[in-house]
Design a protein around this motif. Structure first.
Motif, PDB file in Angstrom:
ATOM      1  N   GLU A 113       0.996  -1.131   0.057  1.00 13.73           N
ATOM      2  CA  GLU A 113      -0.057  -0.039  -0.008  1.00 13.73           C
ATOM      3  C   GLU A 113       0.876   1.231   0.005  1.00 13.73           C
ATOM      4  OE1 GLU A 113      -3.883   1.978   2.289  1.00 13.73           O
ATOM      5  OE2 GLU A 113      -2.728   0.473   3.317  1.00 13.73           O
ATOM      6  N   ASN A 114       0.829   2.056  -0.883  1.00 13.03           N
ATOM      7  CA  ASN A 114       1.632   3.131  -1.274  1.00 13.03           C
ATOM      8  C   ASN A 114       1.650   4.184   0.136  1.00 13.03           C
ATOM      9  OD1 ASN A 114       3.525   4.528  -2.726  1.00 13.03           O
ATOM     10  ND2 ASN A 114       1.804   5.986  -3.546  1.00 13.03           N
ATOM     11  N   MET A 118      -2.038   6.623   1.671  1.00 13.88           N
ATOM     12  CA  MET A 118      -2.554   5.411   2.437  1.00 13.88           C
ATOM     13  C   MET A 118      -3.976   5.923   2.596  1.00 13.88           C
ATOM     14  SD  MET A 118      -0.042   3.803   3.508  1.00 13.88           S
ATOM     15  CE  MET A 118      -0.825   2.589   4.787  1.00 13.88           C
ATOM     16  N   GLY A 121      -6.415   3.294  -1.889  1.00 12.27           N
ATOM     17  CA  GLY A 121      -6.427   2.163  -2.770  1.00 12.27           C
ATOM     18  C   GLY A 121      -5.269   2.105  -3.903  1.00 12.27           C
ATOM     19  N   GLY A 123      -1.398   1.025  -4.957  1.00  7.20           N
ATOM     20  CA  GLY A 123      -0.168   0.226  -4.643  1.00  7.20           C
ATOM     21  C   GLY A 123       1.142   0.710  -5.125  1.00  7.20           C
ATOM     22  N   SER A 161      -3.076  -0.374 -10.298  1.00 12.23           N
ATOM     23  CA  SER A 161      -4.247  -0.330  -9.170  1.00 12.23           C
ATOM     24  C   SER A 161      -5.700  -0.192  -9.547  1.00 12.23           C
ATOM     25  CB  SER A 161      -3.782   0.584  -8.268  1.00 12.23           C
ATOM     26  OG  SER A 161      -2.676   0.780  -7.608  1.00 12.23           O
ATOM     27  N   PHE A 169      -3.295  -5.875  -0.485  1.00 16.72           N
ATOM     28  CA  PHE A 169      -2.059  -5.210   0.278  1.00 16.72           C
ATOM     29  C   PHE A 169      -1.214  -6.132   0.857  1.00 16.72           C
ATOM     30  CE2 PHE A 169      -4.571  -0.974  -0.382  1.00 16.72           C
ATOM     31  CZ  PHE A 169      -3.885  -0.768  -1.799  1.00 16.72           C
ATOM     32  N   LYS A 172       1.038  -4.663   6.660  1.00 17.20           N
ATOM     33  CA  LYS A 172       1.700  -3.314   6.723  1.00 17.20           C
ATOM     34  C   LYS A 172       2.882  -3.380   7.090  1.00 17.20           C
ATOM     35  CE  LYS A 172       0.760   1.306   8.472  1.00 17.20           C
ATOM     36  NZ  LYS A 172      -0.016   2.101   9.298  1.00 17.20           N
TER      37      LYS A 172
END
Length: 242
Positions: A113-114, A118, A121, A123, A161, A169, A172
């Motif tokens: 998850e970029n 955040m 949605g 990537g 994406s 994802f 974290k």
């Protein structure tokens, strides 16, 4: 056999980056695992790394050496790949077991998850796993109508994406950004070195500093005023893992 793939073109990252990745892959996998490298120059790359030429892609010249070129990975066929394949950028450090990244959500597109987007949605394609051939339309649509795709999406990871409906994802803590998640906030970055969480498997060094620079405590900046906040302390754990 687990397959990890990377790409190397141009001169920014030499063969030593591929060789370091191969050594790290061997240290951080317990199952049979190979490293495949798509490259325009295999000189100096460890012969145990399986090198293949980078397939052609329909991009304007000014984009051929940008991350858009990574979309060749979505073509079908691609080299001798099949099943779930893990892609890793060369500007990262492997810090933990990669085997779990093959067990997580098999058959799906798994991506970071970029860190800077955040909850939106999107990537980040520094590290992603994809099922070969399942989403060939990502490559085919670009080849058939590059003007439409490139005018709609600013960067390739946003395009992917939006095209993959069942994207998932990574957990974290598995993938960290050196700059966005590990760096102490200003002004603590002048006094404390970044620390490495035990759960982290991959640390991405997007932009600057690169791995070798962060190891030495060097953050190259062009504008003098940026030195007021772009600073990193020497980070010794990089040498242990890279």
């Amino acid at each position: 056999m687990q397959t990890i793939i990377c790409m190397k073109w141009g001169t920014r990252y030499g063969p030593e980056f591929v060789n370091r990745m191969w050594a790290a892959v061997q240290r951080n996998t317990d199952r049979p695992t190979r490293l495949v490298c798509l490259t325009d120059d295999e000189t100096g790359i460890d012969p145990m790394v399986q090198c293949h030429p980078i397939p052609d892609i329909n991009l304007p010249p000014e984009l051929i050496n940008t991350p858009w070129r990574k979309l060749v990975l979505w073509r079908d066929p691609i080299a001798d790949l099949s099943g779930d394949v893990l892609f890793l950028d060369l500007d990262l450090v492997i810090t933990g077991s990669l085997d779990v990244m093959f067990d997580f959500e098999p058959g799906r597109y798994c991506v970071i998850e970029n860190w800077t987007q955040m909850g939106q949605g999107n990537g980040n394609t520094s590290a992603f796993r994809f099922p070969v051939g399942k989403y060939a339309s990502i490559f085919n649509n670009l080849q058939d109508n590059p003007e439409r795709v490139l005018s709609t999406y600013r960067i390739e990871q946003l395009y992917i994406s939006k095209e993959v409906e069942d994207m998932v994802f990574w957990p974290k803590l598995w993938c960290a950004s050196f700059k966005h998640t590990l760096m102490p906030p200003w002004p603590l970055n002048f006094f404390k070195a970044p620390t490495l969480p035990s759960e982290t498997r991959i640390v991405a060094f997007t932009g600057k500093p690169d791995q070798d620079e962060a190891l030495r405590g060097v953050w190259p900046v062009k504008a003098g005023w940026k030195k007021l906040y772009k600073h990193v302390r020497p980070t010794p754990w990089i040498a242990e893992h890279w």
